[in-house]
Design a protein around this motif. Structure first.
Motif, PDB file in Angstrom:
ATOM      1  N   ASP A  79      -5.730   3.610   2.876  1.00 29.38           N
ATOM      2  CA  ASP A  79      -5.201   2.996   2.888  1.00 29.38           C
ATOM      3  C   ASP A  79      -3.939   3.317   3.640  1.00 29.38           C
ATOM      4  O   ASP A  79      -3.270   3.156   4.788  1.00 29.38           O
ATOM      5  CB  ASP A  79      -4.367   1.998   1.145  1.00 29.38           C
ATOM      6  N   GLN A 139       1.162  -1.255  -0.085  1.00 21.49           N
ATOM      7  CA  GLN A 139      -0.215   0.146  -0.246  1.00 21.49           C
ATOM      8  C   GLN A 139       1.484   1.236   0.023  1.00 21.49           C
ATOM      9  O   GLN A 139       0.504   2.373  -0.716  1.00 21.49           O
ATOM     10  CB  GLN A 139      -1.072  -0.123   1.594  1.00 21.49           C
ATOM     11  N   CYS A 186     -10.219  10.412  -6.735  1.00 23.87           N
ATOM     12  CA  CYS A 186     -10.723   8.388  -6.859  1.00 23.87           C
ATOM     13  C   CYS A 186      -9.729   8.109  -6.159  1.00 23.87           C
ATOM     14  O   CYS A 186      -9.362   7.648  -5.435  1.00 23.87           O
ATOM     15  CB  CYS A 186     -11.845   8.037  -7.506  1.00 23.87           C
ATOM     16  N   THR A 208      -7.547   9.906  -3.240  1.00 30.03           N
ATOM     17  CA  THR A 208      -8.660   9.523  -1.976  1.00 30.03           C
ATOM     18  C   THR A 208      -8.735   7.756  -1.334  1.00 30.03           C
ATOM     19  O   THR A 208      -7.644   7.876  -0.301  1.00 30.03           O
ATOM     20  CB  THR A 208     -10.200   9.622  -1.927  1.00 30.03           C
ATOM     21  N   ALA A 209      -8.687   6.713  -2.274  1.00 26.46           N
ATOM     22  CA  ALA A 209      -8.623   5.340  -1.848  1.00 26.46           C
ATOM     23  C   ALA A 209      -6.762   5.354  -0.892  1.00 26.46           C
ATOM     24  O   ALA A 209      -7.026   4.641  -0.153  1.00 26.46           O
ATOM     25  CB  ALA A 209      -8.392   4.522  -3.247  1.00 26.46           C
ATOM     26  N   SER A 210      -5.937   5.592  -1.953  1.00 27.78           N
ATOM     27  CA  SER A 210      -4.386   5.389  -1.456  1.00 27.78           C
ATOM     28  C   SER A 210      -4.627   6.276   0.384  1.00 27.78           C
ATOM     29  O   SER A 210      -3.659   6.066   0.143  1.00 27.78           O
ATOM     30  CB  SER A 210      -3.341   6.296  -2.413  1.00 27.78           C
TER      31      SER A 210
END
Length: 122
Positions: free
Chosen positions: A80, A42, A72, A75-77
């Motif tokens: 994590d 990650q 998007c 934001t997901a990263s």
């Protein structure tokens, strides 16, 4: 009696219904090593994403769809990486005599000025 959940590790994945997963124990087993590998992946992915995002944003030739997609995935990263930081921070030993005083700003910030340059959103 000692509560084993006091020393539980927040894992870098969620349950199928989106709830956080924890690992109780000393952190020497298979699941702990798997979590370490997932966290490393990650963090590596986040570093690669940063390297891709900088030139795209600097070029200012993006379309709205490209910016939306970038927002998007960033934001997901970020979610994590935040989870990794939360997990690792919770496993750090607290210094002797260090108790929270409640003066910190919500969200862990210091309540000061933004770290973004004035033209970051132009």
């Amino acid at each position: 009696m000692i509560n084993p959940m006091n020393n539980a590790r927040l894992l870098p994945w969620s349950s199928p219904d989106g709830k956080p997963c924890y690992l109780a124990g000393h952190g020497n087993g298979y699941v702990s090593r798997l979590a370490d590998n997932v966290e490393a992946a990650q963090l590596s992915s986040a570093a690669e994403l940063i390297q891709e995002a900088r030139p795209l944003l600097a070029g200012r030739t993006w379309t709205p769809d490209e910016v939306h997609l970038l927002a998007c995935v960033l934001t997901a990263s970020l979610a994590d990486v935040h989870r990794v930081a939360e997990s690792r921070g919770a496993r750090l030993p607290a210094p002797d005599g260090d108790e929270p005083d409640g003066d910190a700003a919500p969200g862990g910030g210091d309540g000061g000025e933004s770290r973004f340059p004035a033209d970051a959103f132009v």
